[in-house]
Design a protein around this motif. Structure first.
Motif, PDB file in Angstrom:
ATOM      1  N   ALA A  73     -19.070  24.509 -47.122  1.00 40.39           N
ATOM      2  CA  ALA A  73     -17.665  24.290 -46.756  1.00 40.39           C
ATOM      3  C   ALA A  73     -17.074  25.488 -46.011  1.00 40.39           C
ATOM      4  CB  ALA A  73     -16.831  23.985 -47.997  1.00 40.39           C
ATOM      5  N   LYS A  74     -17.398  26.700 -46.443  1.00 39.85           N
ATOM      6  CA  LYS A  74     -16.860  27.885 -45.757  1.00 39.85           C
ATOM      7  C   LYS A  74     -17.424  28.014 -44.346  1.00 39.85           C
ATOM      8  CE  LYS A  74     -15.696  30.469 -49.853  1.00 39.85           C
ATOM      9  NZ  LYS A  74     -15.869  31.660 -50.661  1.00 39.85           N
ATOM     10  N   GLU A  75     -18.678  27.619 -44.172  1.00 38.16           N
ATOM     11  CA  GLU A  75     -19.275  27.650 -42.834  1.00 38.16           C
ATOM     12  C   GLU A  75     -18.602  26.606 -41.936  1.00 38.16           C
ATOM     13  OE1 GLU A  75     -21.861  29.681 -40.330  1.00 38.16           O
ATOM     14  OE2 GLU A  75     -21.112  30.096 -42.316  1.00 38.16           O
ATOM     15  N   PHE A  76     -18.286  25.442 -42.507  1.00 32.30           N
ATOM     16  CA  PHE A  76     -17.569  24.424 -41.734  1.00 32.30           C
ATOM     17  C   PHE A  76     -16.170  24.918 -41.363  1.00 32.30           C
ATOM     18  CE2 PHE A  76     -14.906  20.736 -41.053  1.00 32.30           C
ATOM     19  CZ  PHE A  76     -15.651  20.053 -40.103  1.00 32.30           C
ATOM     20  N   ASP A  77     -15.509  25.635 -42.263  1.00 33.51           N
ATOM     21  CA  ASP A  77     -14.200  26.226 -41.951  1.00 33.51           C
ATOM     22  C   ASP A  77     -14.299  27.112 -40.723  1.00 33.51           C
ATOM     23  OD1 ASP A  77     -13.166  24.998 -44.217  1.00 33.51           O
ATOM     24  OD2 ASP A  77     -13.134  26.842 -45.423  1.00 33.51           O
ATOM     25  N   ARG A  78     -15.318  27.968 -40.687  1.00 32.31           N
ATOM     26  CA  ARG A  78     -15.498  28.875 -39.553  1.00 32.31           C
ATOM     27  C   ARG A  78     -15.734  28.105 -38.256  1.00 32.31           C
ATOM     28  NH1 ARG A  78     -20.104  32.753 -40.860  1.00 32.31           N
ATOM     29  NH2 ARG A  78     -19.407  33.701 -38.924  1.00 32.31           N
ATOM     30  N   LEU A  79     -16.532  27.038 -38.332  1.00 27.35           N
ATOM     31  CA  LEU A  79     -16.795  26.200 -37.161  1.00 27.35           C
ATOM     32  C   LEU A  79     -15.510  25.532 -36.688  1.00 27.35           C
ATOM     33  CD1 LEU A  79     -19.311  24.633 -35.566  1.00 27.35           C
ATOM     34  CD2 LEU A  79     -18.481  22.796 -36.998  1.00 27.35           C
ATOM     35  N   ALA A  80     -14.737  24.985 -37.619  1.00 30.11           N
ATOM     36  CA  ALA A  80     -13.486  24.298 -37.272  1.00 30.11           C
ATOM     37  C   ALA A  80     -12.473  25.259 -36.652  1.00 30.11           C
ATOM     38  CB  ALA A  80     -12.894  23.626 -38.515  1.00 30.11           C
ATOM     39  N   ILE A  81     -12.365  26.453 -37.195  1.00 26.24           N
ATOM     40  CA  ILE A  81     -11.433  27.452 -36.651  1.00 26.24           C
ATOM     41  C   ILE A  81     -11.844  27.837 -35.237  1.00 26.24           C
ATOM     42  CG2 ILE A  81     -10.659  29.844 -36.896  1.00 26.24           C
ATOM     43  CD1 ILE A  81     -10.776  29.296 -40.002  1.00 26.24           C
ATOM     44  N   ALA A  82     -13.139  28.032 -35.019  1.00 29.24           N
ATOM     45  CA  ALA A  82     -13.624  28.377 -33.674  1.00 29.24           C
ATOM     46  C   ALA A  82     -13.302  27.259 -32.684  1.00 29.24           C
ATOM     47  CB  ALA A  82     -15.123  28.649 -33.712  1.00 29.24           C
ATOM     48  N   TRP A  83     -13.449  26.006 -33.114  1.00 29.44           N
ATOM     49  CA  TRP A  83     -13.139  24.867 -32.244  1.00 29.44           C
ATOM     50  C   TRP A  83     -11.640  24.830 -31.918  1.00 29.44           C
ATOM     51  CZ3 TRP A  83     -15.034  21.921 -28.781  1.00 29.44           C
ATOM     52  CH2 TRP A  83     -14.386  20.763 -28.396  1.00 29.44           C
ATOM     53  N   CYS A  84     -10.805  25.029 -32.913  1.00 29.61           N
ATOM     54  CA  CYS A  84      -9.350  25.005 -32.688  1.00 29.61           C
ATOM     55  C   CYS A  84      -8.927  26.125 -31.735  1.00 29.61           C
ATOM     56  CB  CYS A  84      -8.603  25.109 -34.013  1.00 29.61           C
ATOM     57  SG  CYS A  84      -8.786  23.619 -35.029  1.00 29.61           S
ATOM     58  N   LYS A  85      -9.537  27.287 -31.857  1.00 28.99           N
ATOM     59  CA  LYS A  85      -9.226  28.383 -30.938  1.00 28.99           C
ATOM     60  C   LYS A  85      -9.680  28.054 -29.524  1.00 28.99           C
ATOM     61  CE  LYS A  85      -9.225  32.257 -34.154  1.00 28.99           C
ATOM     62  NZ  LYS A  85      -9.878  33.528 -34.525  1.00 28.99           N
ATOM     63  N   LYS A  86     -10.889  27.503 -29.392  1.00 33.79           N
ATOM     64  CA  LYS A  86     -11.414  27.163 -28.066  1.00 33.79           C
ATOM     65  C   LYS A  86     -10.502  26.163 -27.365  1.00 33.79           C
ATOM     66  CE  LYS A  86     -15.352  24.910 -25.769  1.00 33.79           C
ATOM     67  NZ  LYS A  86     -14.549  24.492 -24.672  1.00 33.79           N
ATOM     68  N   ARG A  87     -10.032  25.175 -28.102  1.00 31.25           N
ATOM     69  CA  ARG A  87      -9.210  24.104 -27.536  1.00 31.25           C
ATOM     70  C   ARG A  87      -7.720  24.446 -27.546  1.00 31.25           C
ATOM     71  NH1 ARG A  87     -11.796  19.915 -24.925  1.00 31.25           N
ATOM     72  NH2 ARG A  87     -10.320  18.474 -25.804  1.00 31.25           N
ATOM     73  N   GLN A  88      -7.369  25.624 -28.061  1.00 31.21           N
ATOM     74  CA  GLN A  88      -5.979  26.082 -28.148  1.00 31.21           C
ATOM     75  C   GLN A  88      -5.091  25.033 -28.834  1.00 31.21           C
ATOM     76  OE1 GLN A  88      -4.779  27.430 -24.253  1.00 31.21           O
ATOM     77  NE2 GLN A  88      -6.250  29.102 -24.288  1.00 31.21           N
ATOM     78  N   LEU A  89      -5.496  24.660 -30.038  1.00 26.75           N
ATOM     79  CA  LEU A  89      -4.815  23.628 -30.814  1.00 26.75           C
ATOM     80  C   LEU A  89      -3.799  24.196 -31.805  1.00 26.75           C
ATOM     81  CD1 LEU A  89      -7.880  21.332 -31.555  1.00 26.75           C
ATOM     82  CD2 LEU A  89      -6.125  21.033 -29.808  1.00 26.75           C
ATOM     83  N   HIS A  90      -3.392  25.447 -31.618  1.00 26.19           N
ATOM     84  CA  HIS A  90      -2.497  26.099 -32.571  1.00 26.19           C
ATOM     85  C   HIS A  90      -1.185  25.337 -32.763  1.00 26.19           C
ATOM     86  CE1 HIS A  90      -2.156  27.809 -28.554  1.00 26.19           C
ATOM     87  NE2 HIS A  90      -0.864  27.905 -28.782  1.00 26.19           N
ATOM     88  N   GLU A  91      -0.624  24.772 -31.726  1.00 28.89           N
ATOM     89  CA  GLU A  91       0.633  24.016 -31.873  1.00 28.89           C
ATOM     90  C   GLU A  91       0.413  22.762 -32.711  1.00 28.89           C
ATOM     91  OE1 GLU A  91       2.649  23.201 -28.231  1.00 28.89           O
ATOM     92  OE2 GLU A  91       2.699  25.293 -27.645  1.00 28.89           O
ATOM     93  N   ALA A  92      -0.700  22.099 -32.512  1.00 35.70           N
ATOM     94  CA  ALA A  92      -0.997  20.882 -33.269  1.00 35.70           C
ATOM     95  C   ALA A  92      -1.183  21.177 -34.752  1.00 35.70           C
ATOM     96  CB  ALA A  92      -2.251  20.210 -32.718  1.00 35.70           C
ATOM     97  N   LEU A  93      -1.552  22.411 -35.073  1.00 34.13           N
ATOM     98  CA  LEU A  93      -1.776  22.790 -36.466  1.00 34.13           C
ATOM     99  C   LEU A  93      -0.507  23.300 -37.143  1.00 34.13           C
ATOM    100  CD1 LEU A  93      -5.198  24.562 -35.934  1.00 34.13           C
ATOM    101  CD2 LEU A  93      -4.785  22.266 -36.834  1.00 34.13           C
TER     102      LEU A  93
END
Length: 92
Positions: A58-78
């Motif tokens: 689960a912690k590894e998936f968290d890291r993957l998800a955070i990296a994806w959100c940063k790449k796609r610049q999804l900060h406003e959606a979050l």
């Protein structure tokens, strides 16, 4: 042959995420998640149905998800504040 555009590939991890490279402003190619030696996996396949289940930490998936959100610049959606990684002047 295509080039992989990795958004998550830490050397200590067996999990990685990438897209095939594109020259468009926003890459809309499918996202591929590569997992070496998953904790658990299952492949179901019949004539009209295919399913793949893969278990990762689960912690590894968290890291993957955070990296994806940063790449796609999804900060406003979050719903969170914009940090330094997105160029916010408000960030310390």
């Amino acid at each position: 042959m295509s080039t992989k555009e990795w958004f998550f590939c830490p050397p200590e991890s067996s999990v990685g995420g990438y897209q095939d490279m594109t020259f468009d402003h926003e890459n809309q190619n499918p996202v591929l998640i590569q997992i070496d030696n998953p904790e658990e996996y299952q492949v179901l396949k019949d004539e009209q149905f295919h399913q793949v289940k893969i278990a990762i930490d689960a912690k590894e998936f968290d890291r993957l998800a955070i990296a994806w959100c940063k790449k796609r610049q999804l900060h406003e959606a979050l719903g969170g504040p914009v940090g330094k990684e997105f160029g916010s002047p408000d960030s310390e």
